[in-house]
Write an enzyme that holds these catalytic residues in place. Sequence first.
Site, PDB file in Angstrom:
ATOM      1  CG  ASP A 207      10.727  41.882  28.591  1.00  0.00           C
ATOM      2  OD1 ASP A 207      11.052  42.099  27.408  1.00  0.00           O
ATOM      3  OD2 ASP A 207      10.408  40.740  28.993  1.00  0.00           O
ATOM      4  CB  SER A 208       7.033  42.199  25.848  1.00  0.00           C
ATOM      5  OG  SER A 208       7.832  41.032  25.916  1.00  0.00           O
TER       6      SER A 208
ATOM      7  CB  CYS B  60      12.733  44.176  26.001  1.00  0.00           C
ATOM      8  SG  CYS B  60      11.850  43.581  24.549  1.00  0.00           S
TER       9      CYS B  60
ATOM     10  CD  GLU C 262       5.130  36.810  29.679  1.00  0.00           C
ATOM     11  OE1 GLU C 262       4.622  37.532  30.529  1.00  0.00           O
ATOM     12  OE2 GLU C 262       6.328  36.879  29.374  1.00  0.00           O
TER      13      GLU C 262
ATOM     14  CB  CYS D 170      14.693  36.969  23.120  1.00  0.00           C
ATOM     15  SG  CYS D 170      13.076  37.098  23.934  1.00  0.00           S
TER      16      CYS D 170
ATOM     17  CG  HIS E 164      10.420  36.334  27.351  1.00  0.00           C
ATOM     18  ND1 HIS E 164      10.402  37.676  27.067  1.00  0.00           N
ATOM     19  CD2 HIS E 164       9.267  36.067  28.007  1.00  0.00           C
ATOM     20  CE1 HIS E 164       9.272  38.205  27.534  1.00  0.00           C
ATOM     21  NE2 HIS E 164       8.566  37.249  28.107  1.00  0.00           N
TER      22      HIS E 164
HETATM   23  N1  DGL Z   1      11.765  39.723  25.910  1.00  0.00           N
HETATM   24  C1  DGL Z   1      11.716  40.301  24.602  1.00  0.00           C
HETATM   25  C2  DGL Z   1      13.121  40.402  23.991  1.00  0.00           C
HETATM   26  O1  DGL Z   1      14.082  40.437  24.717  1.00  0.00           O
HETATM   27  C3  DGL Z   1      10.803  39.743  23.574  1.00  0.00           C
HETATM   28  C4  DGL Z   1       9.660  38.864  23.856  1.00  0.00           C
HETATM   29  C5  DGL Z   1       8.474  39.249  23.001  1.00  0.00           C
HETATM   30  O2  DGL Z   1       8.378  38.829  21.843  1.00  0.00           O
HETATM   31  O3  DGL Z   1       7.690  40.040  23.516  1.00  0.00           O
HETATM   32  O4  DGL Z   1      13.258  40.491  22.805  1.00  0.00           O
END
Ligand code: DGL
Length: 215
Positions: free
Chosen positions: A10-11, A73, A151, A183, A185
């Site tokens: 993931d990011s 992600c 984050e 998302c 997150h």
């Molecule tokens: N966790 C990522 C997702 O599921 C995105 C978060 C980001 O913008 O990096 O889309």
Amino acid sequence: MDNRPVGMFDSGVGGLSVLKVFRELAPEEDVIYFADTDWFPYGPRPAAEVRKRSFAITHRLLESGAKLIVVACNTASAAAIADLREAFPVPFVGMVPGVKPAALRSRSGRVAILATEGTFDGELYSRVVEDFARGTTVSAVTGVGLAALVERGLAGTPQSGEILQRLLGPEVEAGADTVVLGCTHYHFLAGDIAARFPGVEIIDTSEAVARRAVQ
Ligand code: DGL
């Protein structure tokens, strides 16, 4: 049993929502989790850039012996999963916005999908809306700033509540009874959403994705 590790990326911390369930279901599996924090956030980046990172990370995970890659992600899944599947000989499991369960569960016929710009821009999102919305009104709500908040460890603070109110308040007032966390997150904001909007159903696909990976 195949002792090679499972790769997951993931990011940042978002994919830990998938990792947590995965480890509960398959504690015997080794997992290498790659958080691409240097390139965080993925959401506002062009798809080509996210695709490039996804390929580079996949190479790294395969070099470490990964037998399966979980793209934990939504943004990277939207930008890259089809190409990754074509390019590499291992199975990939990715995120798909939960439009289908939301449309099935909503009683009001109105749902809000909370996701990043990149996820909404992708072909995957249009396809699931076309295939599964079935007469349900689906609103795309871009979660500007939300992943960064998570984050920075600010889920569960007044700040996250205020942003969620601004983003989702109008949707709930307009009759949305279901919110999709599109998302990874946003999994960590589920408590804030439930507290702000009691009665609204929250759809989180991270558990289903972990189950699919175990399978
Ligand atoms: N966790 C990522 C997702 O599921 C995105 C978060 C980001 O913008 O990096 O889309």
